[in-house]
Write a protein that holds these residues in place. Structure first.
Motif, mmCIF file in Angstrom:
data_model
loop_
_atom_site.group_PDB
_atom_site.id
_atom_site.type_symbol
_atom_site.label_atom_id
_atom_site.label_comp_id
_atom_site.label_asym_id
_atom_site.label_seq_id
_atom_site.Cartn_x
_atom_site.Cartn_y
_atom_site.Cartn_z
ATOM 1 N N THR A 196 0.829 -1.205 0.000
ATOM 2 C CA THR A 196 0.000 0.000 0.000
ATOM 3 C C THR A 196 0.865 1.257 0.000
ATOM 4 N N MET A 197 1.967 1.212 0.748
ATOM 5 C CA MET A 197 2.866 2.357 0.866
ATOM 6 C C MET A 197 3.896 2.406 -0.267
ATOM 7 N N LYS A 198 3.841 1.398 -1.164
ATOM 8 C CA LYS A 198 4.750 1.303 -2.315
ATOM 9 C C LYS A 198 6.213 1.276 -1.879
ATOM 10 N N LEU A 199 6.483 0.461 -0.886
ATOM 11 C CA LEU A 199 7.851 0.257 -0.405
ATOM 12 C C LEU A 199 8.343 -1.065 -0.975
ATOM 13 N N ASP A 200 9.354 -1.020 -1.844
ATOM 14 C CA ASP A 200 9.787 -2.233 -2.544
ATOM 15 C C ASP A 200 11.254 -2.566 -2.300
ATOM 16 N N GLU A 201 11.773 -2.119 -1.166
ATOM 17 C CA GLU A 201 13.166 -2.424 -0.823
ATOM 18 C C GLU A 201 13.299 -2.461 0.693
ATOM 19 N N LEU A 202 14.260 -3.213 1.197
ATOM 20 C CA LEU A 202 14.510 -3.298 2.641
ATOM 21 C C LEU A 202 15.990 -3.089 2.919
ATOM 22 N N PRO A 203 16.300 -2.610 4.120
ATOM 23 C CA PRO A 203 15.415 -2.084 5.169
ATOM 24 C C PRO A 203 14.829 -0.727 4.795
ATOM 25 N N VAL A 204 13.822 -0.293 5.575
ATOM 26 C CA VAL A 204 13.177 0.995 5.357
ATOM 27 C C VAL A 204 13.209 1.799 6.653
ATOM 28 N N ILE A 205 13.553 3.064 6.548
ATOM 29 C CA ILE A 205 13.454 3.998 7.674
ATOM 30 C C ILE A 205 12.545 5.149 7.252
ATOM 31 N N LEU A 206 11.474 5.374 8.013
ATOM 32 C CA LEU A 206 10.551 6.479 7.765
ATOM 33 C C LEU A 206 10.499 7.357 9.006
ATOM 34 N N ILE A 207 10.510 8.659 8.835
ATOM 35 C CA ILE A 207 10.411 9.579 9.965
ATOM 36 C C ILE A 207 9.145 10.421 9.802
ATOM 37 N N TYR A 208 8.355 10.492 10.882
ATOM 38 C CA TYR A 208 7.108 11.246 10.880
ATOM 39 C C TYR A 208 7.119 12.303 11.979
ATOM 40 N N GLU A 209 6.518 13.430 11.674
ATOM 41 C CA GLU A 209 6.298 14.485 12.661
ATOM 42 C C GLU A 209 4.859 14.949 12.547
ATOM 43 N N ASN A 210 4.124 14.853 13.670
ATOM 44 C CA ASN A 210 2.696 15.212 13.683
ATOM 45 C C ASN A 210 1.906 14.448 12.626
ATOM 46 N N GLY A 211 2.270 13.170 12.467
ATOM 47 C CA GLY A 211 1.536 12.309 11.545
ATOM 48 C C GLY A 211 1.908 12.439 10.088
ATOM 49 N N LYS A 212 2.855 13.314 9.761
ATOM 50 C CA LYS A 212 3.255 13.510 8.360
ATOM 51 C C LYS A 212 4.682 13.023 8.127
ATOM 52 N N GLU A 213 4.869 12.328 7.018
ATOM 53 C CA GLU A 213 6.205 11.831 6.686
ATOM 54 C C GLU A 213 7.118 13.001 6.315
ATOM 55 N N THR A 214 8.263 13.061 6.972
ATOM 56 C CA THR A 214 9.226 14.131 6.690
ATOM 57 C C THR A 214 10.503 13.621 6.046
ATOM 58 N N TRP A 215 10.735 12.300 6.119
ATOM 59 C CA TRP A 215 11.977 11.753 5.556
ATOM 60 C C TRP A 215 11.853 10.251 5.407
ATOM 61 N N ARG A 216 12.454 9.711 4.357
ATOM 62 C CA ARG A 216 12.494 8.253 4.189
ATOM 63 C C ARG A 216 13.806 7.814 3.575
ATOM 64 N N HIS A 217 14.189 6.587 3.883
ATOM 65 C CA HIS A 217 15.402 6.005 3.300
ATOM 66 C C HIS A 217 15.167 4.518 3.100
ATOM 67 N N LEU A 218 15.473 4.032 1.893
ATOM 68 C CA LEU A 218 15.375 2.616 1.573
ATOM 69 C C LEU A 218 16.773 2.055 1.389
ATOM 70 N N GLY A 219 17.039 0.910 2.000
ATOM 71 C CA GLY A 219 18.366 0.303 1.941
ATOM 72 C C GLY A 219 19.137 0.559 3.221
ATOM 73 N N TYR A 220 20.359 0.066 3.260
ATOM 74 C CA TYR A 220 21.176 0.195 4.474
ATOM 75 C C TYR A 220 21.412 1.660 4.822
ATOM 76 N N LEU A 221 21.361 1.958 6.131
ATOM 77 C CA LEU A 221 21.606 3.308 6.630
ATOM 78 C C LEU A 221 22.475 3.211 7.881
ATOM 79 N N SER A 222 23.548 3.962 7.922
ATOM 80 C CA SER A 222 24.429 3.935 9.089
ATOM 81 C C SER A 222 23.793 4.678 10.251
ATOM 82 N N GLU A 223 24.257 4.369 11.452
ATOM 83 C CA GLU A 223 23.754 5.052 12.646
ATOM 84 C C GLU A 223 24.032 6.551 12.565
#
Length: 230
Positions: A196-223
């Protein structure tokens, strides 16, 4: 001089072997993969995921040969090495390894599905009786509707980059408790939500503020890179 010549021979043989492997394997996108399958007579189509993943859904007419199973080699050795073989997994990591192994075993024409079944656009065989339910869209919306910043992480047990990220995400969950909500969700248990969210890769990191997506990253992400977004 003799040692140098011997070393040169070894390097040349290794390079030759690597070149042959590369020539035998073609990693192609969903459209090209589908067209190649359709044009092949009785294609040898291998789903190299676990039997559990295969039971939920798989490409039509695919045979399950688990890359992580102890009998992978013995099973594929029964296939016709002179004919094309098609491999796929969830996102492409395991099928890439399987393709390399097939090349080592002497298969001459190997097609690997780029992005795996998550990016497949063709027909699939689904077993709704065993498909995990996971979160509904409305339940997910409740998770992200918060006055705190919310981090959503989709991962899977079989996903190598996910495993690499897991230790620091676990640490951050404790460290940021009360300040930021860091929620980790199993992608295999939330397949419908990912589609439904059209996410076709892993891992996924999504950041939300007040219910709205502000940032996303698909694939490996360092700390370090994740902390830059907080």
């Amino acid at each position: 001089m003799k040692k140098f010549i011997s070393l040169l021979v070894v390097v040349t043989l290794f390079a030759s072997c690597q070149g042959q492997n590369a020539k035998a394997i073609q990693t192609i996108d969903s459209k090209a993969y589908s067209e190649k399958l359709a044009s092949s007579e009785n294609p040898q189509l291998l789903d190299v995921r676990t039997p559990q993943e295969y039971a939920v859904e798989h490409l039509e007419n695919a045979t399950n040969v688990n890359w992580n199973g102890s009998d992978f080699t013995s099973k594929v050795e029964k296939l016709d090495k002179s004919k094309p073989v098609f491999v796929y997994c969830k996102v492409g990591g395991r099928s890439s390894q399987a393709a390399n192994k097939l090349s080592e075993l002497g298969f001459k024409e190997i097609y690997n599905l780029d992005g795996g079944i998550m990016k497949w656009q063709g027909k699939k065989t689904s077993n709704t009786a065993v498909t995990p339910k996971g979160l509904s869209v409305s339940e997910f919306e409740k998770l992200i509707n918060s006055d705190k910043k919310v981090i959503i992480n989709f991962s899977a047990k079989w996903c190598a980059p996910c495993k690499k990220m897991a230790p620091y995400l676990t640490q951050m969950q404790e460290e940021l408790k009360g300040k930021i909500s860091l929620i980790r969700l199993d992608a295999d248990e939330n397949k419908t939500l990912l589609e439904t969210m059209k996410l076709d890769e892993l891992p996924v990191i999504l950041i939300y503020e007040n219910g709205k997506e502000t940032w996303r990253h698909l694939g490996y992400l360092s700390e370090e890179d994740l902390r830059k977004q907080l």
